[in-house]
Design a protein around this motif. Structure first.
Motif: not given
Length: 199
Positions: A35-53
């Motif tokens: 659940r924490q990981a999904s919530k982090a993704g929601i907060r990071l959406k809109g930051k313009g992330i193009t690559v995930v490592c």
């Protein structure tokens, strides 16, 4: 366009729950960690992330994929970097924190009161971890110039990435009154270090 980097620590795993030093142990996320990981993704959406490592360890990969789902990047595009794995803790791996603190080991005391193991049999030293962080950042810059990256990693490694990015030296990786808690993230950009946010 200048490269931007966000650093996310994995969600809670089984060792975190029980107060165990996991290091390179490969424990899965707990339901809370997912659940924490999904919530982090929601907060990071809109930051313009193009690559995930991500670190190749289970808890980091699972966190990355759950965050990517919310960000809108297919899980198949996840890139693994061994330089993002957690610090090797040697003979202390899998031991309870309370038992480790009772041992006669060289500790580095942080301003926030947390004690970090400086040396232990078979463990990666803090200066070595700092050097690994420097090398990993150089590799990422070479592989993904002008991209906005999300790095999914671990506690000590994430703190060293921050110190290495700002040329702070390994001792200052643990300076200040902040902690890199599960599923929190920070940005590496500009001249001033930022503190983790988003729990």
């Amino acid at each position: 366009m200048k490269q931007r980097i966000f650093v996310l620590r994995h969600g809670q795993d089984r060792d975190n729950v029980h107060g165990i030093l996991n290091g390179t142990r490969d424990m899965p996320l707990t339901p809370l960690g997912k659940r924490q990981a999904s919530k982090a993704g929601i907060r990071l959406k809109g930051k313009g992330i193009t690559v995930v490592c991500a670190s190749p360890q289970k808890r980091a990969k699972a966190t990355a994929k759950l965050a990517m789902e919310k960000i809108g990047i297919p899980a198949g595009q996840l890139k693994l970097y061994s330089g993002l794995k957690e610090r090797e803790c040697g003979l202390l791996t899998g031991k309870y924190h309370k038992d480790i603190y009772a041992m006669s080991l060289k500790m580095f005391c942080c301003p926030n009161g947390i004690r970090i193991i400086e040396t232990a049999p078979g463990a990666e030293t803090l200066p070595a971890l700092y050097c690994r962080a420097k090398k990993t950042l150089r590799k990422l810059k070479q592989d993904h110039p002008s991209q906005t990256l999300l790095l999914v990693t671990h506690g000590h490694t994430g703190m060293m990435l921050r110190a290495a990015y700002y040329n702070m030296g390994w001792r200052r990786a643990f300076a200040g009154n902040w902690q890199f808690k599960n599923a929190t993230f920070f940005e590496l950009s500009g001249k001033n270090p930022t503190t983790p946010y988003g729990k």
